[in-house]
Design a protein around this motif. Structure first.
Motif, mmCIF file in Angstrom:
data_model
loop_
_atom_site.group_PDB
_atom_site.id
_atom_site.type_symbol
_atom_site.label_atom_id
_atom_site.label_comp_id
_atom_site.label_asym_id
_atom_site.label_seq_id
_atom_site.Cartn_x
_atom_site.Cartn_y
_atom_site.Cartn_z
ATOM 1 N N LYS A 182 36.735 54.927 82.213
ATOM 2 C CA LYS A 182 36.790 54.172 83.467
ATOM 3 C C LYS A 182 35.586 53.254 83.605
ATOM 4 N N GLU A 183 34.401 53.751 83.258
ATOM 5 C CA GLU A 183 33.177 52.948 83.326
ATOM 6 C C GLU A 183 33.240 51.786 82.335
ATOM 7 N N LEU A 184 33.709 52.027 81.138
ATOM 8 C CA LEU A 184 33.823 50.983 80.122
ATOM 9 C C LEU A 184 34.825 49.918 80.556
ATOM 10 N N LYS A 185 35.951 50.352 81.112
ATOM 11 C CA LYS A 185 36.953 49.409 81.603
ATOM 12 C C LYS A 185 36.366 48.528 82.698
ATOM 13 N N MET B 292 36.049 60.707 74.088
ATOM 14 C CA MET B 292 35.538 59.962 75.220
ATOM 15 C C MET B 292 36.176 60.541 76.496
ATOM 16 N N THR B 293 35.353 60.777 77.487
ATOM 17 C CA THR B 293 35.867 61.355 78.728
ATOM 18 C C THR B 293 36.520 60.289 79.593
ATOM 19 N N LYS B 294 37.296 60.736 80.569
ATOM 20 C CA LYS B 294 37.974 59.813 81.463
ATOM 21 C C LYS B 294 36.971 58.979 82.258
ATOM 22 N N ASP B 295 35.841 59.584 82.628
ATOM 23 C CA ASP B 295 34.817 58.845 83.372
ATOM 24 C C ASP B 295 34.201 57.743 82.523
ATOM 25 N N LYS B 296 33.941 58.027 81.261
ATOM 26 C CA LYS B 296 33.378 57.026 80.354
ATOM 27 C C LYS B 296 34.366 55.878 80.138
#
Length: 53
Positions: free
Chosen positions: A7-10, A1-5
């Protein structure tokens, strides 16, 4: 999972918690219920009516 994903999930989780807690408080206010919270290192019971929006 990428950092952007992540962050979006959080962000989605936090927004979902805000919506669900708002609904819970509204429901408890209708039934003159109490809510148990953990604040200042203690477990406290408060009347939902006393919560400011």
């Amino acid at each position: 999972m990428t950092k952007d994903k992540i962050k979006e999930l959080k962000h989605k989780i936090v927004e979902g918690l805000k919506v669900s807690s708002k609904k819970m408080i509204e429901n408890k206010k209708k039934t003159n219920g109490k809510i148990v919270v953990y604040a200042d290192g203690k477990i406290q019971t408060i009347n939902a009516i006393d919560i400011k929006d």
